[in-house]
Design an enzyme around this catalytic site. Structure first.
Site, PDB file in Angstrom:
ATOM      1  N   LYS A  90       0.576  -1.561  -0.038  1.00  0.00           N
ATOM      2  CA  LYS A  90      -0.192  -0.297  -0.037  1.00  0.00           C
ATOM      3  C   LYS A  90       1.091   1.344  -0.194  1.00  0.00           C
ATOM      4  O   LYS A  90       0.564   2.279  -0.206  1.00  0.00           O
ATOM      5  CB  LYS A  90      -0.932  -0.301   0.808  1.00  0.00           C
ATOM      6  CG  LYS A  90      -1.924  -1.021   1.198  1.00  0.00           C
ATOM      7  CD  LYS A  90      -2.557  -1.756   2.197  1.00  0.00           C
ATOM      8  CE  LYS A  90      -3.687  -1.939   2.391  1.00  0.00           C
ATOM      9  NZ  LYS A  90      -4.638  -2.638   3.101  1.00  0.00           N
TER      10      LYS A  90
ATOM     11  N   GLN B 290      -4.763  -1.810   9.213  1.00  0.00           N
ATOM     12  CA  GLN B 290      -4.381  -2.670   8.802  1.00  0.00           C
ATOM     13  C   GLN B 290      -5.303  -3.929  10.178  1.00  0.00           C
ATOM     14  O   GLN B 290      -4.843  -3.872  10.951  1.00  0.00           O
ATOM     15  CB  GLN B 290      -2.827  -3.603   8.548  1.00  0.00           C
ATOM     16  CG  GLN B 290      -3.272  -4.596   8.164  1.00  0.00           C
ATOM     17  CD  GLN B 290      -3.807  -4.699   6.781  1.00  0.00           C
ATOM     18  OE1 GLN B 290      -3.362  -3.298   6.389  1.00  0.00           O
ATOM     19  NE2 GLN B 290      -4.203  -6.003   6.178  1.00  0.00           N
TER      20      GLN B 290
ATOM     21  N   ASP C 282     -11.301   2.228   3.942  1.00  0.00           N
ATOM     22  CA  ASP C 282     -11.792   1.250   3.974  1.00  0.00           C
ATOM     23  C   ASP C 282     -12.971   0.986   4.549  1.00  0.00           C
ATOM     24  O   ASP C 282     -13.710   0.060   3.322  1.00  0.00           O
ATOM     25  CB  ASP C 282     -11.117   0.325   4.907  1.00  0.00           C
ATOM     26  CG  ASP C 282     -10.257  -0.483   4.615  1.00  0.00           C
ATOM     27  OD1 ASP C 282      -9.551  -1.040   3.594  1.00  0.00           O
ATOM     28  OD2 ASP C 282      -9.232  -0.735   5.528  1.00  0.00           O
TER      29      ASP C 282
END
Ligand code: NAD
Length: 298
Positions: A55, A99, A122
């Site tokens: 990422k 994460q 997200d």
């Protein structure tokens, strides 16, 4: 009928990343700063470290500033929440991603709830899940949004098509079903308790498999000509010629290729879309924070 077309998610994702990069450059011109994504990694999970690294690199390539926060596995809930709150207030940070999975003992839902919904790129915050459910603009989880992009690129208008989504997780199956409903498909959300799954799948013009069971969907379940999106990423046990084990999806690819109209391979299908959509969501967040119109053509 000939072999199914292979949907090239890698090429589509590269195109999306290039479009994001062009918009990011224009954003920087207009505002004097790059769009920014903060990624928080707690602990040493090997797969998570690989994802976070990927990422960060993808951000840099697209002209998005990447702020990485790597915290030890012993980090307390209070420390993690303090960091999230600091990132919520940081004007350089447009998107925040924590994460998952978090180490045992840290409450994932509580951490996600602490993220400013307008930085939740997200799309996991309940506010964004709610916005999707009622058709308001918000952040949509990256993997299902990437699947929708591939479907619309392949099929154009999805109105009236029969879609079967297999799997009802909050990050893939459920939002996928909602996106397809919004796109006017007729949607069935199948899951572990669905009866006669093969028969249900057999009705579908669109099949999205997000289960996590290697090659569960067989070729003879699929309606001839259907468009098949395989989200599953499963590693088979190692063999002599494949010491790391082969990666396969949730669909028996070779069988499905004989029947489907189009299908995503694993790897190289849905996988590359997830990060590309994350960059897209970050760019959209940056425009909103700067009071600019949403970027077009993404
Ligand atoms: P999950 O484990 O949270 O959910 C799996 C779903 O499958 C559940 O809703 C369950 O009801 C359903 N299911 C289980 N057994 C079933 C059966 N026998 N028949 C029908 N349905 C069944 O998984 P997830 O997070 O949604 O991920 C699914 C898969 O997608 C995994 O392989 C994961 O690695 C992959 N994935 C890929 C990406 C990507 O970027 N390509 C992103 C997220 C997830």
């Amino acid at each position: 009928m000939g072999e199914a077309a292979r949907i090239d998610g890698k090429a589509f994702a590269e195109g999306l990343r290039a479009r994001v990069a062009a918009h990011a450059a224009a954003f920087r011109q207009a505002t004097g700063r790059a769009p920014g994504l903060a990624v928080v990694l707690v602990g040493e999970d090997e797969a998570s470290q690989v994802y976070v690294g990927a990422k960060g690199r993808a951000c840099t390539e697209a002209g998005i500033a990447s702020f990485e926060h790597r915290l030890p596995a012993e980090t307390s809930a209070a420390e993690l929440l303090t960091l999230v709150e600091r990132l919520n207030r940081d004007p350089e940070v447009d998107g925040i991603l924590v994460q998952l999975p978090l180490p045992a003992g840290l409450d994932e839902q509580a951490v996600i709830a602490a993220i400013d919904p307008d930085k939740d790129v997200d799309g996991f915050h309940v506010i964004n899940a709610g916005r999707l459910a009622v058709g308001q603009r918000g952040f949509v989880p990256c993997t299902p949004l990437g699947c929708l992009m591939l479907l619309q690129d392949r099929l154009g208008d999805l109105a009236g098509l029969e879609a079967v989504v297999i799997g009802r997780s909050n990050i893939v199956g459920k939002p996928m079903a909602q996106l397809l409903t919004d796109a006017n498909a007729t949607v069935t959300l199948a899951h572990s308790r669905t009866r006669n799954l093969a028969e249900v799948v057999g009705r579908a013009d669109i099949v999205v498999a997000a289960v996590g069971r290697p090659e569960m969907v067989r070729g003879d379940w699929i309606k001839p000509g259907a468009c098949v999106i395989d989200v599953g990423i499963n590693r088979l046990p190692p063999t002599e010629d494949r010491p790391k084990g082969r990666l396969v999806g949730d669909v028996a690819f070779a069988e499905a290729l004989e029947v489907a109209g189009a299908i995503t391979p694993v790897p190289g299908g849905v996988g590359p879309m997830t990060i590309a959509v994350l960059l897209r969501n970050t760019l959209v967040a940056a425009h909103a924070h700067a009071g600019l119109d949403a970027p077009e053509g993404l």
